[in-house]
Design a protein around this motif. Structure first.
Motif, PDB file in Angstrom:
ATOM      1  N   GLU A   1       6.521   3.701  -2.088  1.00 26.23           N
ATOM      2  CA  GLU A   1       5.381   4.628  -2.086  1.00 26.23           C
ATOM      3  C   GLU A   1       4.439   4.225  -3.210  1.00 26.23           C
ATOM      4  O   GLU A   1       4.763   4.357  -4.402  1.00 26.23           O
ATOM      5  CB  GLU A   1       5.858   6.065  -2.298  1.00 26.23           C
ATOM      6  N   GLY A   2       3.282   3.684  -2.829  1.00 25.38           N
ATOM      7  CA  GLY A   2       2.309   3.252  -3.816  1.00 25.38           C
ATOM      8  C   GLY A   2       1.184   4.260  -3.947  1.00 25.38           C
ATOM      9  O   GLY A   2       0.708   4.807  -2.952  1.00 25.38           O
ATOM     10  N   PHE A   3       0.756   4.489  -5.180  1.00 24.15           N
ATOM     11  CA  PHE A   3      -0.279   5.495  -5.439  1.00 24.15           C
ATOM     12  C   PHE A   3      -1.425   4.860  -6.211  1.00 24.15           C
ATOM     13  O   PHE A   3      -1.232   4.360  -7.332  1.00 24.15           O
ATOM     14  CB  PHE A   3       0.297   6.662  -6.242  1.00 24.15           C
TER      15      PHE A   3
ATOM     16  N   ILE B   1      -6.532  -3.985  -1.361  1.00 22.89           N
ATOM     17  CA  ILE B   1      -5.359  -3.268  -1.850  1.00 22.89           C
ATOM     18  C   ILE B   1      -5.300  -1.832  -1.346  1.00 22.89           C
ATOM     19  O   ILE B   1      -4.254  -1.188  -1.452  1.00 22.89           O
ATOM     20  CB  ILE B   1      -5.307  -3.267  -3.401  1.00 22.89           C
ATOM     21  N   GLU B   2      -6.392  -1.346  -0.782  1.00 22.24           N
ATOM     22  CA  GLU B   2      -6.383   0.017  -0.249  1.00 22.24           C
ATOM     23  C   GLU B   2      -5.910   0.069   1.207  1.00 22.24           C
ATOM     24  O   GLU B   2      -5.753   1.162   1.759  1.00 22.24           O
ATOM     25  CB  GLU B   2      -7.770   0.644  -0.392  1.00 22.24           C
ATOM     26  N   ARG B   3      -5.648  -1.093   1.790  1.00 23.34           N
ATOM     27  CA  ARG B   3      -5.163  -1.128   3.178  1.00 23.34           C
ATOM     28  C   ARG B   3      -3.745  -1.694   3.199  1.00 23.34           C
ATOM     29  O   ARG B   3      -3.539  -2.879   2.928  1.00 23.34           O
ATOM     30  CB  ARG B   3      -6.059  -1.994   4.058  1.00 23.34           C
ATOM     31  N   PRO B   4      -2.747  -0.871   3.507  1.00 25.04           N
ATOM     32  CA  PRO B   4      -1.381  -1.395   3.593  1.00 25.04           C
ATOM     33  C   PRO B   4      -1.263  -2.425   4.703  1.00 25.04           C
ATOM     34  O   PRO B   4      -1.992  -2.384   5.707  1.00 25.04           O
ATOM     35  CB  PRO B   4      -0.544  -0.151   3.905  1.00 25.04           C
ATOM     36  N   LEU B   5      -0.355  -3.370   4.528  1.00 29.86           N
ATOM     37  CA  LEU B   5      -0.075  -4.324   5.584  1.00 29.86           C
ATOM     38  C   LEU B   5       0.504  -3.599   6.799  1.00 29.86           C
ATOM     39  O   LEU B   5       1.149  -2.558   6.671  1.00 29.86           O
ATOM     40  CB  LEU B   5       0.901  -5.385   5.094  1.00 29.86           C
ATOM     41  N   THR B   6       0.294  -4.156   7.962  1.00 31.95           N
ATOM     42  CA  THR B   6       0.803  -3.559   9.191  1.00 31.95           C
ATOM     43  C   THR B   6       2.235  -4.039   9.451  1.00 31.95           C
ATOM     44  O   THR B   6       2.671  -5.060   8.895  1.00 31.95           O
ATOM     45  CB  THR B   6      -0.072  -3.960  10.384  1.00 31.95           C
ATOM     46  N   PRO B   7       2.974  -3.355  10.308  1.00 33.78           N
ATOM     47  CA  PRO B   7       4.302  -3.852  10.682  1.00 33.78           C
ATOM     48  C   PRO B   7       4.272  -5.268  11.256  1.00 33.78           C
ATOM     49  O   PRO B   7       5.180  -6.069  10.986  1.00 33.78           O
ATOM     50  CB  PRO B   7       4.775  -2.828  11.717  1.00 33.78           C
ATOM     51  N   ASP B   8       3.242  -5.600  12.018  1.00 33.19           N
ATOM     52  CA  ASP B   8       3.141  -6.953  12.564  1.00 33.19           C
ATOM     53  C   ASP B   8       2.981  -7.982  11.443  1.00 33.19           C
ATOM     54  O   ASP B   8       3.533  -9.100  11.533  1.00 33.19           O
ATOM     55  CB  ASP B   8       1.970  -7.060  13.536  1.00 33.19           C
ATOM     56  N   GLU B   9       2.227  -7.632  10.410  1.00 31.83           N
ATOM     57  CA  GLU B   9       2.073  -8.550   9.283  1.00 31.83           C
ATOM     58  C   GLU B   9       3.394  -8.707   8.534  1.00 31.83           C
ATOM     59  O   GLU B   9       3.750  -9.813   8.114  1.00 31.83           O
ATOM     60  CB  GLU B   9       0.963  -8.049   8.357  1.00 31.83           C
ATOM     61  N   ILE B  10       4.126  -7.617   8.353  1.00 34.39           N
ATOM     62  CA  ILE B  10       5.438  -7.709   7.727  1.00 34.39           C
ATOM     63  C   ILE B  10       6.376  -8.577   8.565  1.00 34.39           C
ATOM     64  O   ILE B  10       7.130  -9.405   8.035  1.00 34.39           O
ATOM     65  CB  ILE B  10       6.046  -6.308   7.521  1.00 34.39           C
TER      66      ILE B  10
END
Length: 289
Positions: free
Chosen positions: A266-268, A207-216
């Motif tokens: 924006e996730g915190f 959960i500390e690593r946002p998905l990448t544009p390629d994953e989206i």
């Protein structure tokens, strides 16, 4: 394959916990008002009833009520509520009441939930494995859809049973309250479920690593291939921008927009970003194109 319509303008939201410095519903309501004033489009909160360390926790539905009363424009909702530890009939009542209170601004985020904080095992919840939670989630979603119709409805499943009943009023939104489902990519089953509804809030295993544009982009393609309707569908990308340089923020967000994301959230994480920094970022406003 569906038409999978494309939204031309990305929307922007804030997503906050409901514990620690955010446990008080008044605090979340104040932050939601500042979010609206600063030009954001949405304000979402987590749904926890316990955390894994001694800390204050606020009820998310009471907080959402305060948020609805403090705002008039932005969409609001839980991101996400684990239906396996909620009574679906109670959620049906709460969600419709909140939909009316907010004048049709509710998005209902749902998911399996995890036992990361011991909210199942420690609190005598039976659904302490993912397979059971998934079955309970699917049954609860069927019950929500049935009760929201305002018509006579009954249901009998492995985990839930509803005798013939009618729930009124119907949701203010038509044809119903939008449902976004959570999913951990690249697991496919949660995204097949998501394709049946109105949006998806995807995460990775970390959960500390946002998905990448390629994953989206891969998620958008998967939803497109599994969706059977041309109704609008929201794919959410979450991450962080500083709000200090519009050009730098756009460098972060533009690839997600090009990949097909329709919301930037924006996730915190409260153990990484302090309360004052969160409030300051809200006040700087969204990084629109």
């Amino acid at each position: 394959m569906s038409a999978f319509p494309t939204q031309l303008i990305m929307r922007y939201a804030i997503d906050l916990p409901n514990f620690g410095p955010y446990a008080n519903p008044r605090t979340l309501a104040d932050l939601a008002r500042e979010t609206e004033d600063a030009g954001w489009d949405g304000f979402f909160i987590w749904d926890h009833i316990q955390v894994g360390w001694p800390d204050t926790v606020g009820d998310p539905w009471i907080a959402l009520t305060a948020i609805a009363c403090a705002t008039s424009r932005i969409v609001i909702g839980p991101m996400v509520t684990p239906l396996a530890r909620r009574r679906p009939a109670k959620v049906a009542r709460e969600s419709v009441s909140l939909d009316h209170l907010s004048n049709g601004r509710l998005i209902l985020g749902v998911g399996l939930g995890t036992d990361f904080f011991g909210e199942f095992a420690k609190l005598d919840e039976a659904a302490n494995d993912e397979r059971t939670r998934a079955a309970m989630l699917d049954e609860a979603l069927a019950i929500l859809l049935g009760l929201w119709t305002g018509e006579e409805f009954s249901f009998e499943g492995l985990h839930h049973k509803i005798e013939k009943t009618t729930f009124l009023p119907k949701p203010l939104q038509s044809p119903r309250i939008p449902i976004w489902t959570a999913g951990t990519w690249p697991r496919k089953r949660p995204f097949r479920r998501a394709a049946l509804f109105d949006g998806v809030f995807p995460t990775g295993a970390d959960i500390e690593r946002p998905l990448t544009p390629d994953e989206i982009r891969a998620i958008v393609a998967f939803i497109r291939d599994n969706r059977k309707t041309s109704a609008p569908f929201d794919v959410v990308a979450d991450g962080s921008t500083l709000g200090d340089s519009h050009d730098q923020d756009r460098e972060i967000i533009a690839p997600y927009e090009q990949a097909g994301a329709k919301w930037w959230v924006e996730g915190f994480l409260p153990w990484k970003t302090g309360f004052d920094a969160v409030r300051a970022r809200i006040r700087k406003g969204p990084p629109r194109a």
